[in-house]
Design an enzyme around this catalytic site. Structure first.
Site, mmCIF file in Angstrom:
data_model
loop_
_atom_site.group_PDB
_atom_site.id
_atom_site.type_symbol
_atom_site.label_atom_id
_atom_site.label_comp_id
_atom_site.label_asym_id
_atom_site.label_seq_id
_atom_site.Cartn_x
_atom_site.Cartn_y
_atom_site.Cartn_z
ATOM 1 N N ARG A 286 0.833 -1.209 0.000
ATOM 2 C CA ARG A 286 0.000 0.000 0.000
ATOM 3 C C ARG A 286 0.866 1.258 0.000
ATOM 4 O O ARG A 286 0.524 2.255 -0.629
ATOM 5 C CB ARG A 286 -0.961 -0.018 1.196
ATOM 6 C CG ARG A 286 -2.039 1.062 1.091
ATOM 7 C CD ARG A 286 -3.125 0.903 2.131
ATOM 8 N NE ARG A 286 -2.604 1.052 3.481
ATOM 9 C CZ ARG A 286 -3.320 0.786 4.583
ATOM 10 N NH1 ARG A 286 -4.558 0.338 4.481
ATOM 11 N NH2 ARG A 286 -2.792 0.941 5.775
ATOM 12 N N LYS B 267 -2.774 6.582 1.210
ATOM 13 C CA LYS B 267 -2.651 6.961 2.616
ATOM 14 C C LYS B 267 -1.667 8.127 2.699
ATOM 15 O O LYS B 267 -0.488 7.932 2.976
ATOM 16 C CB LYS B 267 -2.181 5.757 3.443
ATOM 17 C CG LYS B 267 -2.622 5.855 4.893
ATOM 18 C CD LYS B 267 -2.473 4.524 5.591
ATOM 19 C CE LYS B 267 -2.822 4.628 7.062
ATOM 20 N NZ LYS B 267 -4.263 4.599 7.313
ATOM 21 N N GLU C 239 -16.570 6.486 3.995
ATOM 22 C CA GLU C 239 -15.967 5.880 5.188
ATOM 23 C C GLU C 239 -15.939 6.872 6.335
ATOM 24 O O GLU C 239 -16.315 8.032 6.180
ATOM 25 C CB GLU C 239 -14.558 5.358 4.878
ATOM 26 C CG GLU C 239 -13.549 6.427 4.500
ATOM 27 C CD GLU C 239 -12.127 5.875 4.353
ATOM 28 O OE1 GLU C 239 -11.746 4.965 5.102
ATOM 29 O OE2 GLU C 239 -11.398 6.383 3.478
HETATM 30 C C1 LIG Z 1 -5.370 3.847 7.600
HETATM 31 C C2 LIG Z 1 -6.788 4.153 7.219
HETATM 32 C C3 LIG Z 1 -7.823 3.201 7.348
HETATM 33 C C4 LIG Z 1 -7.615 1.845 7.980
HETATM 34 O O1 LIG Z 1 -6.747 1.038 7.277
HETATM 35 P P1 LIG Z 1 -6.092 -0.240 7.978
HETATM 36 O O2 LIG Z 1 -5.153 -0.751 6.958
HETATM 37 O O3 LIG Z 1 -7.179 -1.180 8.284
HETATM 38 O O4 LIG Z 1 -5.419 0.246 9.218
HETATM 39 C C5 LIG Z 1 -9.076 3.552 6.909
HETATM 40 N N1 LIG Z 1 -9.345 4.765 6.374
HETATM 41 C C6 LIG Z 1 -8.377 5.704 6.239
HETATM 42 C C7 LIG Z 1 -8.738 7.012 5.655
HETATM 43 C C8 LIG Z 1 -7.074 5.426 6.664
HETATM 44 O O5 LIG Z 1 -6.132 6.374 6.535
#
Ligand SMILES: *Cc1c(COP(=O)(O)O)cnc(C)c1O
Length: 340
Positions: free
Chosen positions: A80, A183, A220
């Site tokens: 990722r 991210k 989300e």
């Molecule tokens: C990091 C993150 C998540 C959760 O991702 P995981 O890999 O399950 O920790 C969900 N939404 C956003 C916007 C994030 O930055």
């Protein structure tokens, strides 16, 4: 082992011994370096400071019931981060280097890995920043990769709990063709105001975003993916503006082994009224069950269950936590063991 009250640590920064760094110069990544400094020295014209050229990850190392230390789905975080690098024009950090850096960081800070009984864990925060000096808008020519470790307390101190969330219609986190799938720090800068206004009154656990284009579908929560449960089916939104959560990906696989059906598709807001259970999922909490989602601008409110975590949330949570801490078989091979 440090003499720390692991169970009462917050999800915050607690100082540890070492961090691992790696520099990108002259078109290539250098060797991993171990560092005890907590500060970084960068040029005032670094692209991360002006144009947000920054990506990060978040993952955990758990001390198991058997005393062994496991890191959860390390390869997924490595992949990722590479995708985030592609998304904001940074050089990819090699997969093997990423895994080596994380393992080294855990080993060098081993006395900060919380006990199994405490429910706490060692949180790892890798990041990449553009450090090359630029004034015009253009990717940097130099970068810094860094990973630090910090012990974090159990997310649910008083036991597994359900919380209310609130839909924010006034702000968008990310656009349909924007950077929501990466991210990157920029998404968080864009969400801070929504987060502060929605949550700092203390009434809600987190803000909740609808799709930016139509304001019709569920995207989300601020830093966690959404899922709903009805008729033994795990339903999670498909959207081009949400972050692909590794926890959500894992829960979809676990749901199938528990005999649930899994659907990944657009979820309209009205469908919330039909869910028996709902949850937010991410590395920090694994699952944060949702008791209610309010939509103050329309006056609508959706309630799930009786205010307590539902049976599916409970089962999914137990299974995933169990895999991470070695009390459930790791049938998918998700854990990397760390020699300490
Ligand atoms: C990091 C993150 C998540 C959760 O991702 P995981 O890999 O399950 O920790 C969900 N939404 C956003 C916007 C994030 O930055």
């Amino acid at each position: 082992m440090q003499n720390i009250d692991w169970g009462s640590l917050p999800f915050g920064y607690y100082p540890t011994n070492y961090n691992i760094r790696c520099y990108y110069r002259n078109g290539e990544w250098g060797e991993l370096e171990c560092c005890s400094e907590t500060t970084i020295n960068i040029h005032m014209a670094a692209t991360c400071l002006h144009y947000g050229q920054e990506a990060f990850e978040g993952l955990k190392a758990h001390r198991g019931a058997d005393g062994k230390v496991r890191i959860f789905r390390l390869d997924e975080n490595a992949k990722r981060l590479q995708s985030s690098c592609d998304g904001i024009c940074m050089p990819r950090f090699p997969m093997e280097k990423f895994e080596e850096a994380i393992i080294k960081c855990v080993q060098l800070n081993k006395e900060f890995i919380p006990t199994y009984e405490s429910g706490a864990s060692l949180y790892l925060r890798p990041l990449i920043i553009g450090t090359g000096a630029r004034v015009g808008v253009k990717p940097a020519d130099e970068y810094l990769f860094l990973v630090f470790a910090t012990p974090v307390g159990p997310y649910f101190k008083g036991g597994f709990m359900a919380n209310p969330y609130v839909i924010t219609r006034k702000y968008d986190r990310s656009a349909p063709l924007g950077t929501g799938v990466y991210k990157v720090g920029g998404n968080y800068a864009a969400s801070l105001r929504a987060h502060v206004e929605a949550c700092h009154g203390g009434q809600y656990a987190c803000e909740f975003y609808l799709d930016a284009k139509e304001k019709k579908y569920i995207d989300e929560a601020g830093a966690a993916n959404f899922f709903g449960v009805k008729n033994n089916t795990y339903i999670t939104p498909q959207s081009t503006s949400i972050l692909p959560s590794i926890t959500n990906k894992s829960l979809m696989q676990i749901a199938e082994t528990l005999g649930m059906k899994v659907e990944r598709r657009p979820v309209a807001e009205e469908e919330l009224a039909t869910f028996e259970e709902a949850g937010a999922c991410g590395t920090a909490a694994v699952i944060s069950p949702i008791s209610r989602i309010d939509d103050p601008e329309t006056g609508k409110s959706y309630t799930f269950g009786d205010g307590k975590p539902g049976p599916w949330c409970e089962k999914l949570y137990k299974k995933l936590r169990g895999i991470q801490t070695g009390t459930e078989p790791d049938e998918f091979g998700w854990n990397t063991f760390v020699e300490i």
